[in-house]
Design a protein around this motif. Structure first.
Motif, PDB file in Angstrom:
ATOM      1  N   UNK A 186     -76.001  34.302  25.744  1.00 44.26           N
ATOM      2  CA  UNK A 186     -77.347  34.584  24.935  1.00 44.26           C
ATOM      3  C   UNK A 186     -78.432  34.353  26.024  1.00 44.26           C
ATOM      4  N   UNK A 187     -79.524  35.248  25.935  1.00 42.70           N
ATOM      5  CA  UNK A 187     -80.664  34.708  27.038  1.00 42.70           C
ATOM      6  C   UNK A 187     -81.537  33.714  26.843  1.00 42.70           C
ATOM      7  N   UNK A 188     -81.513  32.825  27.850  1.00 44.09           N
ATOM      8  CA  UNK A 188     -82.260  31.600  27.741  1.00 44.09           C
ATOM      9  C   UNK A 188     -83.496  31.560  28.703  1.00 44.09           C
ATOM     10  N   UNK A 189     -84.583  31.220  27.989  1.00 49.40           N
ATOM     11  CA  UNK A 189     -85.813  31.145  28.614  1.00 49.40           C
ATOM     12  C   UNK A 189     -86.371  30.023  29.362  1.00 49.40           C
ATOM     13  N   UNK A 190     -86.875  29.942  30.457  1.00 47.70           N
ATOM     14  CA  UNK A 190     -87.425  28.648  31.216  1.00 47.70           C
ATOM     15  C   UNK A 190     -88.374  28.045  30.307  1.00 47.70           C
ATOM     16  N   UNK A 191     -88.230  26.612  30.238  1.00 50.18           N
ATOM     17  CA  UNK A 191     -89.029  25.928  29.197  1.00 50.18           C
ATOM     18  C   UNK A 191     -90.601  25.628  29.499  1.00 50.18           C
ATOM     19  N   UNK A 192     -90.953  26.134  30.614  1.00 44.69           N
ATOM     20  CA  UNK A 192     -92.563  25.698  30.776  1.00 44.69           C
ATOM     21  C   UNK A 192     -93.313  27.550  30.806  1.00 44.69           C
ATOM     22  N   UNK A 193     -92.470  28.235  29.937  1.00 44.76           N
ATOM     23  CA  UNK A 193     -92.803  29.738  29.625  1.00 44.76           C
ATOM     24  C   UNK A 193     -93.828  29.439  28.352  1.00 44.76           C
ATOM     25  N   UNK A 194     -94.945  29.948  28.407  1.00 45.92           N
ATOM     26  CA  UNK A 194     -96.001  29.696  27.385  1.00 45.92           C
ATOM     27  C   UNK A 194     -95.514  30.907  26.071  1.00 45.92           C
ATOM     28  N   UNK A 195     -95.551  30.329  24.851  1.00 50.05           N
ATOM     29  CA  UNK A 195     -95.151  30.740  23.659  1.00 50.05           C
ATOM     30  C   UNK A 195     -95.639  32.292  23.634  1.00 50.05           C
ATOM     31  N   UNK A 196     -96.546  32.937  23.881  1.00 48.16           N
ATOM     32  CA  UNK A 196     -97.145  34.383  23.897  1.00 48.16           C
ATOM     33  C   UNK A 196     -96.353  35.201  24.796  1.00 48.16           C
ATOM     34  N   UNK A 197     -95.905  34.524  25.984  1.00 47.81           N
ATOM     35  CA  UNK A 197     -95.407  35.222  27.075  1.00 47.81           C
ATOM     36  C   UNK A 197     -93.773  35.225  26.382  1.00 47.81           C
ATOM     37  N   UNK A 198     -93.235  34.306  25.820  1.00 49.36           N
ATOM     38  CA  UNK A 198     -91.953  34.250  25.206  1.00 49.36           C
ATOM     39  C   UNK A 198     -91.902  35.461  24.229  1.00 49.36           C
ATOM     40  N   UNK A 199     -92.885  35.477  23.364  1.00 53.07           N
ATOM     41  CA  UNK A 199     -92.801  36.636  22.370  1.00 53.07           C
ATOM     42  C   UNK A 199     -92.838  37.915  23.215  1.00 53.07           C
ATOM     43  N   UNK A 200     -93.705  38.096  24.174  1.00 49.06           N
ATOM     44  CA  UNK A 200     -93.435  39.255  25.191  1.00 49.06           C
ATOM     45  C   UNK A 200     -92.026  39.596  25.687  1.00 49.06           C
ATOM     46  N   UNK A 201     -91.481  38.572  26.058  1.00 50.09           N
ATOM     47  CA  UNK A 201     -90.028  38.589  26.553  1.00 50.09           C
ATOM     48  C   UNK A 201     -88.976  38.919  25.635  1.00 50.09           C
ATOM     49  N   UNK A 202     -89.306  38.501  24.281  1.00 48.04           N
ATOM     50  CA  UNK A 202     -88.694  39.047  23.365  1.00 48.04           C
ATOM     51  C   UNK A 202     -88.696  40.418  22.940  1.00 48.04           C
ATOM     52  N   UNK A 203     -89.945  41.077  23.026  1.00 51.26           N
ATOM     53  CA  UNK A 203     -89.996  42.569  22.637  1.00 51.26           C
ATOM     54  C   UNK A 203     -89.398  43.211  23.649  1.00 51.26           C
ATOM     55  N   UNK A 204     -89.492  42.934  25.055  1.00 48.05           N
ATOM     56  CA  UNK A 204     -88.965  43.785  26.048  1.00 48.05           C
ATOM     57  C   UNK A 204     -87.400  43.493  26.303  1.00 48.05           C
TER      58      UNK A 204
END
Length: 194
Positions: free
Chosen positions: A148-166
């Motif tokens: 599964x895809x893991x995101x770096x801990x210091x990524x802002x929530x709005x950017x996490x939302x963007x990453x989920x979309x793409x």
């Protein structure tokens, strides 16, 4: 014959790259065959042997060599981003799981083993340019247990939302998660602290 058929089946603007992988006793195509292929004007022949791989390995911290691309193609087939499904060949690249720069720094491995890891199809995925950059900058990585895809801990929530979309494909198929692939992923995640 296969090259001739491909040349007839391709779209007018498409070019075909034929990787001539030279291993052990396999030699290059006969000169007469190469002349016919070149006369078609749409097929580029890229001969590869270990000298080419060694040169590329020694000169670069990344290795998008014909052998590596060939090995990825053998494992995954058609270029298709593993995380978003993009199938635009010009945008999809071979992405190393365990980066070549890190492999080169391994002191307990022979040069031959390092080169083998750097060109191994198990040490990679097809990723689009966006996901490749996210992966190479360690904004995303993959879990060694289930892919599964893991995101770096210091990524802002709005950017996490963007990453989920793409990133609609947030878990790799189980057949990708071979023991060797997971080993390469473990090396990567250890180096970046995941």
């Amino acid at each position: 014959m296969i090259c001739y058929a491909l040349a007839l089946l391709k779209k007018r603007e498409e070019k075909i790259t034929l990787y001539e992988v030279l291993e052990k006793d396999l030699k290059e195509l006969p000169e007469s065959s190469l002349k016919v292929i070149y006369s078609m004007g749409t097929i580029k022949v890229v001969p590869t042997d270990m000298r080419l791989e060694i040169k590329a390995y020694n000169e670069n911290d990344s290795l998008r060599s014909p052998r590596y691309i060939y090995n990825l193609g053998n494992k995954f087939g058609k270029k298709r981003c593993a995380l978003c499904g993009c199938e635009i060949p010009e945008l999809v690249q071979g992405a190393h799981i365990w980066p070549v720069a890190n492999i080169k720094r391994e002191v307990r491995m022979s040069f031959e083993d390092k080169l083998k890891c750097a060109t191994d199809g198990e040490n990679g995925l097809w990723l689009c340019e966006n996901h490749h950059k996210l992966f190479d900058t360690n904004i995303i990585t993959l879990d060694t247990h289930n892919g599964s895809v893991l995101y770096r801990n210091d990524i802002d929530r709005k950017n996490i939302d963007f990453l989920h979309k793409i990133t609609p494909l947030e878990i790799l198929p189980s057949e990708v998660m071979t023991d060797k692939f997971v080993e390469y992923l473990w090396h990567r995640n250890q180096a970046i602290g995941f």
